[in-house]
Design a protein around this motif. Sequence first.
Motif, PDB file in Angstrom:
ATOM      1  N   VAL A  56     -14.210  -5.533  -8.258  1.00 51.30           N
ATOM      2  CA  VAL A  56     -13.304  -6.372  -7.462  1.00 51.30           C
ATOM      3  C   VAL A  56     -12.434  -5.491  -6.568  1.00 51.30           C
ATOM      4  O   VAL A  56     -12.217  -5.800  -5.390  1.00 51.30           O
ATOM      5  N   ARG A  59     -14.712  -3.955  -3.694  1.00 55.38           N
ATOM      6  CA  ARG A  59     -15.359  -4.907  -2.783  1.00 55.38           C
ATOM      7  C   ARG A  59     -14.428  -5.954  -2.201  1.00 55.38           C
ATOM      8  O   ARG A  59     -14.697  -6.448  -1.109  1.00 55.38           O
ATOM      9  N   LEU A  99     -10.472 -12.527  -6.733  1.00 55.92           N
ATOM     10  CA  LEU A  99     -11.700 -13.218  -6.306  1.00 55.92           C
ATOM     11  C   LEU A  99     -11.403 -14.632  -5.835  1.00 55.92           C
ATOM     12  O   LEU A  99     -11.906 -15.081  -4.802  1.00 55.92           O
ATOM     13  N   SER A 127     -21.817   0.387  -4.585  1.00 55.24           N
ATOM     14  CA  SER A 127     -21.898  -1.034  -4.290  1.00 55.24           C
ATOM     15  C   SER A 127     -23.317  -1.462  -4.014  1.00 55.24           C
ATOM     16  O   SER A 127     -24.103  -0.726  -3.427  1.00 55.24           O
ATOM     17  N   MET A 142     -21.052 -10.913  -5.725  1.00 62.44           N
ATOM     18  CA  MET A 142     -19.974 -10.830  -6.711  1.00 62.44           C
ATOM     19  C   MET A 142     -20.137 -11.899  -7.790  1.00 62.44           C
ATOM     20  O   MET A 142     -19.909 -11.637  -8.967  1.00 62.44           O
TER      21      MET A 142
END
Length: 169
Positions: A56, A59, A99, A127, A142
């Motif tokens: 988290v 990204r 998120l 990633s 995600m």
Amino acid sequence: MEIALELMESMLVKFRSEKKWTLQAIEQLSEEDITSSPTPDSNSIANLVAHIRGAVHSRIETILLNVPDTRDRDKEFEKGLMMSKDEAITKTRVSFDILIDYLEQLRSTPELLMSQPFLNLPPLTYSQVNNETTALNLIVAMFREIHFHTGQIIYAAKIRKGPLTWNYD
């Protein structure tokens, strides 16, 4: 854009649900349960929580909060990683809140779904998405990753505790 709004609504429901069930599982564990691995080769709940938090961070926080990517992915998987139950709960809450905030931003401005939020940022570390990815691809990636790891957390909690008690409210 109607389908984009439906997609964001659906993902918000799913992430909120993942947050709820993951927190309920962690809250039923002892301090020792958080750092114990089901097998010598598997990750502890502490490892999984640290990994979710790292993903988290690298990204989502980089785009939402303009935070430099300082993730140390190898540390997330160190054997014997120490983390208190309170830390696990806090890291889980923070990860999901970030998120959910990002999804709410996408819902309020669905034209951002096809944007490339990393395009002008330094290369991402560790990633599955690259700097040319779209916001839509990022959030789908995600969702897949978070769901995979929260399932592992709940399974590890069941191994340690046995049957868990669930609050369906």
